[in-house]
Design a protein around this motif. Structure first.
Motif, PDB file in Angstrom:
ATOM      1  N   GLU A 136       0.816  -1.215   0.000  1.00  0.00           N
ATOM      2  CA  GLU A 136       0.000   0.000   0.000  1.00  0.00           C
ATOM      3  C   GLU A 136       0.853   1.270   0.000  1.00  0.00           C
ATOM      4  OE1 GLU A 136      -3.354  -0.192  -0.298  1.00  0.00           O
ATOM      5  OE2 GLU A 136      -3.118  -2.375  -0.344  1.00  0.00           O
ATOM      6  N   LEU A 137       2.001   1.236   0.696  1.00  0.00           N
ATOM      7  CA  LEU A 137       2.815   2.447   0.843  1.00  0.00           C
ATOM      8  C   LEU A 137       4.138   2.395   0.088  1.00  0.00           C
ATOM      9  CD1 LEU A 137       2.131   3.007   4.641  1.00  0.00           C
ATOM     10  CD2 LEU A 137       1.045   4.154   2.701  1.00  0.00           C
ATOM     11  N   GLY A 138       4.486   1.269  -0.496  1.00  0.00           N
ATOM     12  CA  GLY A 138       5.718   1.166  -1.285  1.00  0.00           C
ATOM     13  C   GLY A 138       6.988   1.171  -0.465  1.00  0.00           C
ATOM     14  N   LEU A 139       6.900   0.874   0.820  1.00  0.00           N
ATOM     15  CA  LEU A 139       8.073   0.806   1.693  1.00  0.00           C
ATOM     16  C   LEU A 139       8.569  -0.638   1.717  1.00  0.00           C
ATOM     17  CD1 LEU A 139       6.781   3.105   4.566  1.00  0.00           C
ATOM     18  CD2 LEU A 139       8.422   3.685   2.762  1.00  0.00           C
ATOM     19  N   THR A 140       9.443  -0.976   0.795  1.00  0.00           N
ATOM     20  CA  THR A 140       9.832  -2.366   0.594  1.00  0.00           C
ATOM     21  C   THR A 140      11.089  -2.795   1.347  1.00  0.00           C
ATOM     22  OG1 THR A 140      11.018  -1.758  -1.426  1.00  0.00           O
ATOM     23  CG2 THR A 140       8.711  -2.464  -1.666  1.00  0.00           C
ATOM     24  N   GLY A 141      11.615  -1.938   2.208  1.00  0.00           N
ATOM     25  CA  GLY A 141      12.778  -2.318   3.005  1.00  0.00           C
ATOM     26  C   GLY A 141      12.454  -3.389   4.027  1.00  0.00           C
ATOM     27  N   THR A 142      11.212  -3.447   4.459  1.00  0.00           N
ATOM     28  CA  THR A 142      10.760  -4.482   5.378  1.00  0.00           C
ATOM     29  C   THR A 142      10.462  -5.716   4.544  1.00  0.00           C
ATOM     30  OG1 THR A 142       9.816  -2.792   6.806  1.00  0.00           O
ATOM     31  CG2 THR A 142       9.058  -5.049   7.150  1.00  0.00           C
ATOM     32  N   LYS A 143      11.081  -6.829   4.886  1.00  0.00           N
ATOM     33  CA  LYS A 143      11.035  -8.022   4.040  1.00  0.00           C
ATOM     34  C   LYS A 143      10.044  -9.067   4.545  1.00  0.00           C
ATOM     35  CE  LYS A 143      14.348  -6.352   1.579  1.00  0.00           C
ATOM     36  NZ  LYS A 143      13.952  -5.569   0.438  1.00  0.00           N
ATOM     37  N   PHE A 144       9.490  -9.828   3.617  1.00  0.00           N
ATOM     38  CA  PHE A 144       8.681 -10.996   3.935  1.00  0.00           C
ATOM     39  C   PHE A 144       9.605 -12.191   4.030  1.00  0.00           C
ATOM     40  CE2 PHE A 144       6.514 -14.858   2.515  1.00  0.00           C
ATOM     41  CZ  PHE A 144       5.540 -14.942   3.495  1.00  0.00           C
ATOM     42  N   GLY A 145       9.495 -12.917   5.131  1.00  0.00           N
ATOM     43  CA  GLY A 145      10.295 -14.129   5.282  1.00  0.00           C
ATOM     44  C   GLY A 145       9.426 -15.359   5.412  1.00  0.00           C
ATOM     45  N   CYS A 146       8.692 -15.436   6.506  1.00  0.00           N
ATOM     46  CA  CYS A 146       7.950 -16.663   6.790  1.00  0.00           C
ATOM     47  C   CYS A 146       6.437 -16.458   6.906  1.00  0.00           C
ATOM     48  CB  CYS A 146       8.467 -17.277   8.082  1.00  0.00           C
ATOM     49  SG  CYS A 146       8.140 -16.250   9.550  1.00  0.00           S
ATOM     50  N   GLY A 147       6.002 -15.279   7.310  1.00  0.00           N
ATOM     51  CA  GLY A 147       4.582 -15.022   7.468  1.00  0.00           C
ATOM     52  C   GLY A 147       3.983 -15.495   8.775  1.00  0.00           C
ATOM     53  N   ILE A 148       4.814 -16.067   9.662  1.00  0.00           N
ATOM     54  CA  ILE A 148       4.307 -16.565  10.944  1.00  0.00           C
ATOM     55  C   ILE A 148       5.102 -16.016  12.137  1.00  0.00           C
ATOM     56  CG2 ILE A 148       3.276 -18.649   9.979  1.00  0.00           C
ATOM     57  CD1 ILE A 148       5.788 -20.182  10.999  1.00  0.00           C
ATOM     58  N   ALA A 149       5.803 -14.912  11.934  1.00  0.00           N
ATOM     59  CA  ALA A 149       6.562 -14.233  13.000  1.00  0.00           C
ATOM     60  C   ALA A 149       7.708 -15.062  13.560  1.00  0.00           C
ATOM     61  CB  ALA A 149       5.620 -13.779  14.124  1.00  0.00           C
ATOM     62  N   ALA A 150       8.220 -15.995  12.788  1.00  0.00           N
ATOM     63  CA  ALA A 150       9.298 -16.840  13.275  1.00  0.00           C
ATOM     64  C   ALA A 150      10.685 -16.344  12.869  1.00  0.00           C
ATOM     65  CB  ALA A 150       9.109 -18.276  12.785  1.00  0.00           C
ATOM     66  N   CYS A 151      10.823 -15.719  11.692  1.00  0.00           N
ATOM     67  CA  CYS A 151      12.168 -15.431  11.179  1.00  0.00           C
ATOM     68  C   CYS A 151      12.676 -14.026  11.481  1.00  0.00           C
ATOM     69  CB  CYS A 151      12.227 -15.694   9.683  1.00  0.00           C
ATOM     70  SG  CYS A 151      11.411 -14.449   8.660  1.00  0.00           S
ATOM     71  N   GLY A 152      11.785 -13.057  11.599  1.00  0.00           N
ATOM     72  CA  GLY A 152      12.200 -11.697  11.926  1.00  0.00           C
ATOM     73  C   GLY A 152      12.581 -10.818  10.759  1.00  0.00           C
ATOM     74  N   ALA A 153      12.511 -11.313   9.524  1.00  0.00           N
ATOM     75  CA  ALA A 153      12.854 -10.478   8.373  1.00  0.00           C
ATOM     76  C   ALA A 153      11.943  -9.252   8.287  1.00  0.00           C
ATOM     77  CB  ALA A 153      12.768 -11.283   7.081  1.00  0.00           C
ATOM     78  N   CYS A 154      10.759  -9.359   8.841  1.00  0.00           N
ATOM     79  CA  CYS A 154       9.762  -8.287   8.755  1.00  0.00           C
ATOM     80  C   CYS A 154       9.782  -7.356   9.973  1.00  0.00           C
ATOM     81  CB  CYS A 154       8.369  -8.896   8.628  1.00  0.00           C
ATOM     82  SG  CYS A 154       7.855  -9.768  10.128  1.00  0.00           S
ATOM     83  N   THR A 155      10.786  -7.446  10.810  1.00  0.00           N
ATOM     84  CA  THR A 155      10.815  -6.665  12.049  1.00  0.00           C
ATOM     85  C   THR A 155      10.850  -5.165  11.774  1.00  0.00           C
ATOM     86  OG1 THR A 155      11.933  -8.456  13.209  1.00  0.00           O
ATOM     87  CG2 THR A 155      12.061  -6.266  14.211  1.00  0.00           C
ATOM     88  N   VAL A 156       9.976  -4.449  12.461  1.00  0.00           N
ATOM     89  CA  VAL A 156       9.943  -2.991  12.492  1.00  0.00           C
ATOM     90  C   VAL A 156       9.874  -2.598  13.959  1.00  0.00           C
ATOM     91  CG1 VAL A 156       8.798  -2.801  10.236  1.00  0.00           C
ATOM     92  CG2 VAL A 156       7.415  -2.832  12.322  1.00  0.00           C
ATOM     93  N   GLU A 157       9.941  -1.307  14.234  1.00  0.00           N
ATOM     94  CA  GLU A 157       9.739  -0.830  15.597  1.00  0.00           C
ATOM     95  C   GLU A 157       8.370  -0.178  15.705  1.00  0.00           C
ATOM     96  OE1 GLU A 157      13.264   0.793  17.967  1.00  0.00           O
ATOM     97  OE2 GLU A 157      13.732   1.324  15.883  1.00  0.00           O
ATOM     98  N   VAL A 158       7.663  -0.493  16.762  1.00  0.00           N
ATOM     99  CA  VAL A 158       6.391   0.149  17.091  1.00  0.00           C
ATOM    100  C   VAL A 158       6.551   0.715  18.491  1.00  0.00           C
ATOM    101  CG1 VAL A 158       3.922  -0.141  17.462  1.00  0.00           C
ATOM    102  CG2 VAL A 158       5.051  -1.378  15.596  1.00  0.00           C
ATOM    103  N   ASP A 159       6.503   2.038  18.588  1.00  0.00           N
ATOM    104  CA  ASP A 159       6.746   2.728  19.859  1.00  0.00           C
ATOM    105  C   ASP A 159       8.038   2.251  20.516  1.00  0.00           C
ATOM    106  OD1 ASP A 159       4.519   4.340  19.590  1.00  0.00           O
ATOM    107  OD2 ASP A 159       3.255   3.135  20.913  1.00  0.00           O
ATOM    108  N   GLY A 160       9.066   2.017  19.690  1.00  0.00           N
ATOM    109  CA  GLY A 160      10.387   1.648  20.184  1.00  0.00           C
ATOM    110  C   GLY A 160      10.596   0.175  20.452  1.00  0.00           C
ATOM    111  N   ALA A 161       9.568  -0.645  20.303  1.00  0.00           N
ATOM    112  CA  ALA A 161       9.692  -2.089  20.531  1.00  0.00           C
ATOM    113  C   ALA A 161       9.790  -2.809  19.185  1.00  0.00           C
ATOM    114  CB  ALA A 161       8.485  -2.609  21.311  1.00  0.00           C
ATOM    115  N   ALA A 162      10.609  -3.851  19.145  1.00  0.00           N
ATOM    116  CA  ALA A 162      10.718  -4.672  17.944  1.00  0.00           C
ATOM    117  C   ALA A 162       9.448  -5.490  17.786  1.00  0.00           C
ATOM    118  CB  ALA A 162      11.934  -5.590  18.039  1.00  0.00           C
TER     119      ALA A 162
END
Length: 153
Positions: free
Chosen positions: A27-53
């Protein structure tokens, strides 16, 4: 729904259950965040929300109103900048796919524990690196922590 991403407000017309990962990428074209597994296991998609991973592949956008989201595309603060410099110094990435999530997970750690031990790093950085550069990642986090401590003096 409004989302605050990298210091900018974005109006998003999406299903509130859409994972943040897909809102960022599709939706926003911010492709630096990667898709890895889709089940929160690999961490490729990690971002910070209010300073937390946070693993963005399982975080619904509807739960993020009023929260500050940081992706790797955001202007680096001193913590992220120190980590990026340490990543280069230690030649941490090989393929680089996991690195955006790894750096943001490390930034969240350093904000919480400015002088992490090896055990702290191992407990906090659960992101997977298929190239196996875990020793370089740990060394880079320690270097960034030292640089940040030196810059506070």
């Amino acid at each position: 729904m409004p989302l605050l991403i990298n210091g900018q407000s974005h109006a998003l017309d999406a299903d509130p259950q859409m994972p943040l990962l897909w809102a960022l990428r599709d939706e926003l074209g911010l492709t630096g965040t990667k898709f890895g597994c889709g089940i929160a296991a690999c961490g490729a998609c990690t971002v910070e929300v209010d300073g937390a991973a946070v693993r963005s592949c399982v975080m619904p956008v509807g739960s993020l109103a009023g929260k500050a989201i940081r992706t790797i595309e955001g202007a680096p603060d001193r913590t992220v900048a120190a980590l990026q410099a340490a990543w280069v110094q230690h030649q941490t990435p090989q393929c680089g796919y996991c690195q955006s999530g790894m750096i943001l997970a490390a930034a969240a750690l350093l904000r919480q524990k400015p002088r992490p031990s090896d055990a702290d790093i191992d407990a906090a950085i659960t992101n997977l690196c298929r190239c196996g550069t875990y020793q370089r990642i740990r060394a880079a986090i320690h270097s960034a922590a030292q640089a940040l401590q030196g810059s506070r003096a």
